[in-house]
Design an enzyme around this catalytic site. Sequence first.
Site, mmCIF file in Angstrom:
data_model
loop_
_atom_site.group_PDB
_atom_site.id
_atom_site.type_symbol
_atom_site.label_atom_id
_atom_site.label_comp_id
_atom_site.label_asym_id
_atom_site.label_seq_id
_atom_site.Cartn_x
_atom_site.Cartn_y
_atom_site.Cartn_z
ATOM 1 N N ASP A 1 46.766 43.150 40.534
ATOM 2 C CA ASP A 1 48.086 42.767 40.538
ATOM 3 C C ASP A 1 48.693 42.313 42.179
ATOM 4 O OD1 ASP A 1 48.423 43.086 37.784
ATOM 5 O OD2 ASP A 1 48.675 45.256 38.070
ATOM 6 N N ASN B 1 43.815 39.168 49.553
ATOM 7 C CA ASN B 1 42.506 40.065 49.602
ATOM 8 C C ASN B 1 43.029 41.251 50.495
ATOM 9 O OD1 ASN B 1 40.907 39.016 47.992
ATOM 10 N ND2 ASN B 1 39.638 37.729 49.852
HETATM 11 O O1 RIB Z 1 46.950 46.233 36.041
HETATM 12 C C1 RIB Z 1 47.091 47.253 36.270
HETATM 13 C C2 RIB Z 1 48.201 47.809 34.847
HETATM 14 O O2 RIB Z 1 47.279 47.464 33.739
HETATM 15 C C3 RIB Z 1 48.331 49.076 34.923
HETATM 16 O O3 RIB Z 1 49.434 49.601 35.670
HETATM 17 C C4 RIB Z 1 48.505 49.103 33.440
HETATM 18 O O4 RIB Z 1 49.840 49.286 33.124
HETATM 19 C C5 RIB Z 1 47.627 48.010 32.758
HETATM 20 O O5 RIB Z 1 48.528 47.581 32.134
#
Ligand code: RIB
Length: 299
Positions: free
Chosen positions: A249, A273
Amino acid sequence: MNTQSKKQANVVVVGSCSMDLVVTSSRRPGAGETVLGESFKTVPGGKGANQAVAAARLGAKVSMIGRVGDDTLGQTILENLKQNGVSVNNVEPVTHCESGTAHIILAEGDNSIIVVEAANRHVTPEYVEKCREIIEQADIVLIQQEVPAETVLLVSRICKQAGVPLLLNPAPARPVEAELIENCAYITPNEHEASLLFEGQSISDILCRHPEKLFITEGSQGVRYFDGQQEAVVSSYRVEAVDTTGAGDTFNAAFAVALAEGNQIGDSLKFANRAASLSVMRFGAQGGMPTRSEVEEAL
Ligand code: RIB
């Protein structure tokens, strides 16, 4: 990447807002087995909210489009987004519904996750249609796959019509329509997700057919893409990882922010990165997400 004189990126994130229920254990149980864990913590998560928080910490103006439940978890999720400077005007609680949760086991140096969508299922095309205007005004839109597939497709159509670049993080993996691939400006699968998106095709072929659009994240190896002439790899940074949850994320958010600020693809990947590498050094999906100055210092 010279970031001092850049205009502030206007980022819209459409996606999930959840609470992560995290157990740490020396190992994960097999079927029918019980093991004793070491700790349990509740921390904000959800791929959408994580990307919104990461982008805000990196200096973007961020609006989240999502749903929470009408429970106490929902209130905590909203409060956390606000504290991180994310606009929650378009995160409406769903009446008589639980907030989304992610049930995470941290063991043996990696995580396993079960996501219960709950309120995130209510991020429907009809709901998103009401937010069309803010999507159309974004510099870039980020979306993932913890909301209904029809919603992802609708957002891609809105973005395409409005000429707004859409970055699709196709996680968790699921097959998608060819039109969605076509409508996205950037797609960032890992190898497993890429093989589902482009079933039966080799990685080299799909990269070559999607120059500067498809970015395959290969964990510690870095990110692979086709620059129009040849395959390129932007290496990742080696760090001591405490918790890798949310690294993807952070990568996606940082890549989106850098692109929206007008940076070159190679520089944007390097920035992403670096941000992702810093994010794994603390516990929790959002716990280690770095600020802009932390990334710049590390670079
Ligand atoms: O990408 C990580 C997330 O994936 C976590 O925070 C969890 O909520 C899952 O959905």
